[in-house]
Design a protein around this motif. Structure first.
Motif, short mmCIF file in Angstrom:
data_model
loop_
_atom_site.label_atom_id
_atom_site.label_comp_id
_atom_site.label_asym_id
_atom_site.label_seq_id
_atom_site.Cartn_x
_atom_site.Cartn_y
_atom_site.Cartn_z
N ASP A 37 1.46 -1.18 0.18
CA ASP A 37 0.27 0.11 0.01
C ASP A 37 0.76 1.32 0.07
N ALA A 38 2.22 1.36 0.41
CA ALA A 38 2.97 2.09 0.79
C ALA A 38 3.43 2.45 -0.57
N LEU A 39 4.02 1.26 -1.41
CA LEU A 39 4.24 2.06 -2.54
C LEU A 39 3.03 1.96 -3.50
N ASN A 40 2.09 1.53 -3.67
CA ASN A 40 0.80 2.33 -4.49
C ASN A 40 1.10 3.97 -4.00
N VAL A 41 0.97 4.29 -3.41
CA VAL A 41 0.55 6.16 -2.95
C VAL A 41 0.92 6.29 -4.68
N SER A 42 2.17 6.42 -4.77
CA SER A 42 2.59 6.53 -5.86
C SER A 42 3.15 6.24 -7.09
N SER A 43 2.50 4.74 -6.85
CA SER A 43 2.46 4.04 -8.48
C SER A 43 1.29 3.20 -8.84
N ALA A 44 0.23 4.01 -8.60
CA ALA A 44 -1.45 4.57 -9.28
C ALA A 44 -1.21 2.53 -9.74
N ASP A 45 -1.34 2.07 -8.21
CA ASP A 45 -1.70 0.83 -7.65
C ASP A 45 -1.50 -0.56 -8.67
N ARG A 46 -0.59 -0.06 -9.10
CA ARG A 46 0.24 -0.63 -9.91
C ARG A 46 1.06 -2.31 -9.31
N TRP A 47 1.51 -2.08 -7.74
CA TRP A 47 1.96 -3.15 -6.93
C TRP A 47 1.39 -4.19 -6.45
N ARG A 48 1.39 -5.35 -6.69
CA ARG A 48 0.68 -6.70 -6.75
C ARG A 48 1.33 -7.02 -5.17
N SER A 49 0.45 -7.98 -4.50
CA SER A 49 1.53 -9.05 -3.73
C SER A 49 0.74 -10.42 -3.32
#
Length: 415
Positions: A37-49
């Motif tokens: 969620d911290a990564l997605n703050v500036s990455s337009a929800d690109r990160w998955r887990s």
């Protein structure tokens, strides 16, 4: 803590991250999801887990649940969680009838990965701590599995990583690292990069006495290999199959977004940007970073303008340059771009404005003005300069330059 790890992932420009033991106690917040969620703050929800949990040893012990975690940038990497599998057949040791005699083995996690035109399987390990029983059985089972798989005529690429708990400064455990190289005839099917490419090599480790706290040998090992508060930083390893030799080099030449080239380590143990004492409060393991060459799949419009571009700059504003230098950015996309963790740099590649929440966001089609605010990159007033825009995943997105002297209040326009 999770924000610290998210920032490290962005600063290192990583696209695929494995984490071992991210959830050691029941009832705590899910750290993997917090980092995502911290990564997605500036990455337009690109990160998955994705993650898995295996119970071992004493199920009543709060540390007896093993977690493997996986984070990936979905713009760069394709992972189908339904295809991931725990290699439970590799749990050891077993009776002659094949039944487990102990619960101590942590089953490896096998994850099929696609990035660009490169496909490989990622095996994440967490072997028995301390090198004790049944670690030797674990290594034997994994060695046999890899030998059968990678000796096939056209094997699928394999990368093995994780917390191996194998110390290269101990003779018996060096033998296990050699087994993880998987001898096959006169060749090895795997290269253990952390002791074959990163010094000290396995042979050099043989000439060093075992690492002990305060020992002379400990003083010779750099922070990137050894934390004075914990020897666990010697235990994380990376191995790649021989079939990956064509996409691995050390150093590796990479082509940046502006078609320039740069040399970077193919394998390295990342040095934290905090003191050794502070780092130990976060983790007793250092991140191991692997870079492989990949090519994008599909048609690419090389003439397409980036979503965010530099359109103007004022290197010599009225008043204090340190506070009021300007770079103007335009959002060419149809969605809002949050500017936090983007960077604006110069030709040196070492000085940046690291954008934060005070820099706001750029709406679709909007031009925003970013001011210096005492950040350590400065724009030259004499002889021109180059301005570089870097996204949160460490990719150079745009680069503009001016060659004339910057008179007070002059705005250089680039579009």
């Amino acid at each position: 803590m999770t924000a610290t790890f998210a920032k490290a992932i962005q600063d290192l420009g990583l696209h695929l991250v494995t984490i071992v033991e991210h959830q050691p106690r029941a009832g705590q917040p899910n750290r993997l999801e917090q980092i995502r969620d911290a990564l997605n703050v500036s990455s337009a929800d690109r990160w998955r887990s994705d993650e898995t949990q295996i119970t071992y040893d004493n199920p009543n012990n709060p540390f007896s649940g093993l977690q493997f975690g996986l984070l990936w940038n979905s713009d760069r990497v394709t992972v189908d969680p339904d295809d991931n599998q725990l290699l439970t057949d590799l749990r050891q040791p077993r009776n002659e009838d094949g039944s487990l005699t102990h619960r101590r083995l942590r089953a490896p996690w096998l994850i099929p990965v696609q990035t660009g035109d490169l496909s490989f399987d990622l095996m994440v390990l967490h072997l028995k701590s301390g090198g004790g029983f049944p670690q030797a059985d674990e290594v034997e089972a994994i060695e046999s599995f890899i030998r059968v798989r990678q000796s096939l005529p056209s094997p699928r690429h394999l990368i093995v990583c994780g917390d191996w708990n194998i110390r290269p400064d101990r003779s018996a455990q060096r033998g296990r690292l050699r087994r993880m190289m998987v001898p096959f005839g006169n060749e090895h099917l795997m290269t253990v990069l952390t002791v074959e490419v990163i010094p000290p090599s396995l042979e050099e480790w043989s000439d060093l006495s075992p690492i002990e706290f305060g020992s002379a040998t400990a003083a010779t090992i750099p922070f990137t290999h050894y934390n004075a508060n914990s020897i666990d930083t010697l235990l994380d390893h990376f191995a790649i199959s021989a079939s990956l030799s064509e996409v691995f080099d050390h150093p590796i030449q990479v082509v940046l977004a502006d078609d320039s080239t740069d040399l970077r380590p193919g394998i390295r143990i990342a040095t934290p940007l905090v003191s050794e004492e502070e780092f130990h409060t976060l983790t007793d393991h250092l991140p191991v970073v692997l870079i492989l060459r990949t090519n994008d799949v599909g048609d690419v419009d090389n003439d397409a303008e980036p979503a965010l571009v530099i359109v103007a700059a004022m290197p010599n504003p009225p008043g204090n340059d340190v506070e009021f230098e300007q770079v103007h950015l335009r959002n060419n996309s149809t969605t809002t771009i949050v500017l936090t963790d983007w960077r604006i740099g110069d030709a040196t590649g070492t000085h940046f404005w690291i954008l934060d929440t005070d820099d706001g966001s750029a709406g679709p089609g909007e031009v925003v003005i970013v001011v210096r605010r005492s950040r350590n990159m400065f724009l030259n007033n004499k002889g021109g300069d180059t301005i570089v825009l870097i996204d949160p995943s460490n990719q150079t997105i745009d680069e503009k330059g001016y060659t004339n002297d910057a008179l007070s209040g002059r705005l250089f326009r680039f579009d």
